[in-house]
Structure formats: structure tokens, C-alpha cells
Motif scaffolding. Structure first.
Motif, mmCIF file in Angstrom:
data_model
loop_
_atom_site.group_PDB
_atom_site.id
_atom_site.type_symbol
_atom_site.label_atom_id
_atom_site.label_comp_id
_atom_site.label_asym_id
_atom_site.label_seq_id
_atom_site.Cartn_x
_atom_site.Cartn_y
_atom_site.Cartn_z
ATOM 1 N N ASP A 60 0.833 -1.202 0.000
ATOM 2 C CA ASP A 60 0.000 0.000 0.000
ATOM 3 C C ASP A 60 0.862 1.244 0.000
ATOM 4 O O ASP A 60 1.976 1.251 0.513
ATOM 5 N N LYS A 61 0.313 2.312 -0.553
ATOM 6 C CA LYS A 61 1.018 3.591 -0.545
ATOM 7 C C LYS A 61 0.995 4.132 0.884
ATOM 8 O O LYS A 61 0.036 3.939 1.622
ATOM 9 N N PRO A 62 2.063 4.834 1.307
ATOM 10 C CA PRO A 62 2.104 5.346 2.679
ATOM 11 C C PRO A 62 1.072 6.454 2.903
ATOM 12 O O PRO A 62 0.804 7.266 2.025
ATOM 13 N N THR A 63 0.486 6.478 4.091
ATOM 14 C CA THR A 63 -0.461 7.514 4.488
ATOM 15 C C THR A 63 0.316 8.712 5.025
ATOM 16 O O THR A 63 1.541 8.641 5.205
ATOM 17 N N ALA A 64 -0.396 9.785 5.330
ATOM 18 C CA ALA A 64 0.242 10.975 5.910
ATOM 19 C C ALA A 64 0.892 10.617 7.249
ATOM 20 O O ALA A 64 1.993 11.080 7.564
ATOM 21 N N GLU A 65 0.224 9.774 8.015
ATOM 22 C CA GLU A 65 0.781 9.326 9.299
ATOM 23 C C GLU A 65 2.054 8.506 9.080
ATOM 24 O O GLU A 65 3.038 8.646 9.807
ATOM 25 N N ASP A 66 2.044 7.640 8.054
ATOM 26 C CA ASP A 66 3.229 6.857 7.723
ATOM 27 C C ASP A 66 4.391 7.769 7.348
ATOM 28 O O ASP A 66 5.523 7.563 7.786
ATOM 29 N N LEU A 67 4.101 8.782 6.524
ATOM 30 C CA LEU A 67 5.152 9.707 6.092
ATOM 31 C C LEU A 67 5.769 10.446 7.276
ATOM 32 O O LEU A 67 6.978 10.685 7.308
ATOM 33 N N ALA B 83 12.867 -13.963 8.414
ATOM 34 C CA ALA B 83 12.546 -12.763 9.191
ATOM 35 C C ALA B 83 12.113 -11.625 8.262
ATOM 36 O O ALA B 83 12.417 -10.466 8.504
ATOM 37 N N ASP B 84 11.405 -11.985 7.174
ATOM 38 C CA ASP B 84 10.935 -10.974 6.230
ATOM 39 C C ASP B 84 10.026 -9.971 6.935
ATOM 40 O O ASP B 84 9.299 -10.321 7.871
ATOM 41 N N HIS B 85 10.040 -8.757 6.443
ATOM 42 C CA HIS B 85 9.221 -7.687 7.003
ATOM 43 C C HIS B 85 9.160 -6.549 5.989
ATOM 44 O O HIS B 85 10.019 -6.450 5.118
ATOM 45 N N GLY B 86 8.171 -5.707 6.110
ATOM 46 C CA GLY B 86 8.101 -4.518 5.264
ATOM 47 C C GLY B 86 9.052 -3.461 5.797
ATOM 48 O O GLY B 86 9.170 -3.285 7.012
ATOM 49 N N PRO B 87 9.765 -2.740 4.918
ATOM 50 C CA PRO B 87 10.706 -1.719 5.388
ATOM 51 C C PRO B 87 10.029 -0.676 6.265
ATOM 52 O O PRO B 87 8.899 -0.274 6.018
ATOM 53 N N VAL B 88 10.748 -0.264 7.292
ATOM 54 C CA VAL B 88 10.294 0.757 8.244
ATOM 55 C C VAL B 88 8.908 0.379 8.781
ATOM 56 O O VAL B 88 7.956 1.160 8.719
ATOM 57 N N GLY B 89 8.804 -0.831 9.295
ATOM 58 C CA GLY B 89 7.549 -1.291 9.882
ATOM 59 C C GLY B 89 6.427 -1.423 8.875
ATOM 60 O O GLY B 89 5.258 -1.305 9.230
ATOM 61 N N GLY B 90 6.761 -1.635 7.610
ATOM 62 C CA GLY B 90 5.762 -1.775 6.563
ATOM 63 C C GLY B 90 5.254 -0.441 6.030
ATOM 64 O O GLY B 90 4.361 -0.397 5.195
ATOM 65 N N LYS B 91 5.840 0.664 6.482
ATOM 66 C CA LYS B 91 5.370 1.995 6.109
ATOM 67 C C LYS B 91 6.020 2.579 4.858
ATOM 68 O O LYS B 91 5.577 3.593 4.353
ATOM 69 N N TYR B 92 7.107 1.936 4.375
ATOM 70 C CA TYR B 92 7.816 2.539 3.252
ATOM 71 C C TYR B 92 8.259 1.470 2.256
ATOM 72 O O TYR B 92 9.400 1.021 2.273
ATOM 73 N N PRO B 93 7.364 1.067 1.350
ATOM 74 C CA PRO B 93 7.701 0.028 0.358
ATOM 75 C C PRO B 93 8.886 0.442 -0.513
ATOM 76 O O PRO B 93 9.079 1.626 -0.807
#
Length: 190
Positions: free
Chosen positions: A11-18, A95-105
Motif C-alpha cells: 500500500d502507498k504510505p499515508t500521511a501518518e506513515d510519512l 525474518a521478512d518484514h516490510g521496510p520501516v515497519g511496513g510503512k515505506y515500500p
């Protein structure tokens, strides 16, 4: 073995994610405890990693902090992966994970950015190896970005670090001892 990675939301990052990303997008290159500087097809450079604590303990958490430099966007759908193994490819952990807690693909990374990516793993309580090897890279099923320079396993995985593990001391084996006194008399077999 490319089928060991876990799908992640893209998903694209939200304003909170940014807002959360601001503290994880660095303006200057860090000096990680484990410097690597691996080039992945001229698109991404894996700068290195910090770990806390410095020695892994079976049954305890281990914080991994990866540092990536975006040179040119690899495009949509690319993801980072982290694999943990013992020496000689023993004890595989995904130990795969989304970068920066899944906030920044990865597809959103901008050229020139340095991304700080922190995540925590738990070392299995049954871990018996004296080292923990951390591999990482960038993948989009069924391929990985090729490691052009830097330490790798030849399968698109960057060797990020070899972390010492505090393993329990093996119990000392007590051997029985028999004393056979020397004699000057002839031996009589009966």
C-alpha cells in the motif's frame, strides 16, 4: 531457494506513515557496526547493519537495524527480505518484514535517500550454533536483485553480519578412572 520470502502489503504510505518515516530517512550515511556496502544492480546499496545486543542470546530478542541507500528505484513490487541461518546454512529463519515497519515500500524509495529499517527477531531458545548469519536483499517473486559487489552467498543474498551467539556451556563429561597398580610378581591367571 527463492520461495522462502513472505508476501507483504504494498500500500502507498499515508500521511501518518510519512510522518513516521521522517525519523528513518537519514540525510547522512551512518557508520554501522557491520559495514557492508553491497551494490544490488546499481539500484540499491546495502550500507550495513547495527545489532542490539552485540551478542545474541537464545530465547531473547535481537534488534536488527538495516541501512539502505536508494540509487534508482527498482520499480514497483520489490520488497526487502531478511534470512537468518547458523553456520553451514543450518537453522533457517525467515525474518521478512516490510521496510520501516511496513510503512515505506521499496517501490516508493527515492534516489539518494538513506533508509533506516529497524525490526526485532527472537532467537529460538533451541539455537545451538555459536553464530547467527544475517542475509538480506531485495526480491520480487521469483527473482532477487543481483549482488554486483559486496559479501554474498551467490544467490542474491547479501551477507549483512555474522553475530556471535552466547550458547550454553556443554556439561563436562566425567570419565571414570581405573588404577592398576604395578607389581613385581608374576601374574597368575586362574
Amino acid at each position: 531457494m527463492f520461495n522462502a520470502c513472505v508476501e507483504q502489503d504494498n500500500d502507498k504510505p499515508t500521511a501518518e506513515d510519512l510522518k513516521a518515516l521522517k525519523s528513518n530517512t537519514l540525510t547522512a550515511a551512518p557508520t554501522p557496526k557491520y559495514p557492508v556496502n553491497a551494490d544490488l544492480e546499481g539500484k540499491v546499496v546495502y550500507l550495513g547493519m547495527d545489532v542490539e545486543p552485540a551478542t545474541a542470546v537464545p530465547g531473547k530478542e535481537l534488534k536488527l537495524v538495516h541501512y539502505w541507500k536508494s540509487v534508482a528505484s527498482p520499480g514497483e513490487g520489490w520488497k526487502v527480505f531478511t534470512h537468518i541461518e547458523g553456520p553451514n546454512h543450518q537453522g533457517f529463519i525467515n525474518a521478512d518484514h516490510g521496510p520501516v515497519g511496513g510503512k515505506y515500500p521499496v517501490g516508493q524509495w527515492k534516489a539518494g535517500e538513506i533508509i533506516r529499517d529497524e525490526h526485532t527477531i527472537t532467537v529460538p531458545a533451541t539455537w545451538t550454533h555459536d553464530a547467527l548469519l544475517v542475509y538480506t536483499g531485495v526480491w520480487r517473486a521469483p527473482t532477487r536483485l543481483t549482488v554486483k559487489s559486496g559479501p554474498s552467498d551467490g544467490s542474491g543474498r547479501v551477507l549483512a553480519a555474522t553475530i556471535p551467539v552466547q550458547v550454553a556451556a556443554k556439561p563436562e563429561v566425567v570419565r571414570k578412572r581405573y588404577v592398576a597398580p604395578k607389581t613385581d610378581k608374576p601374574i597368575h591367571v586362574d
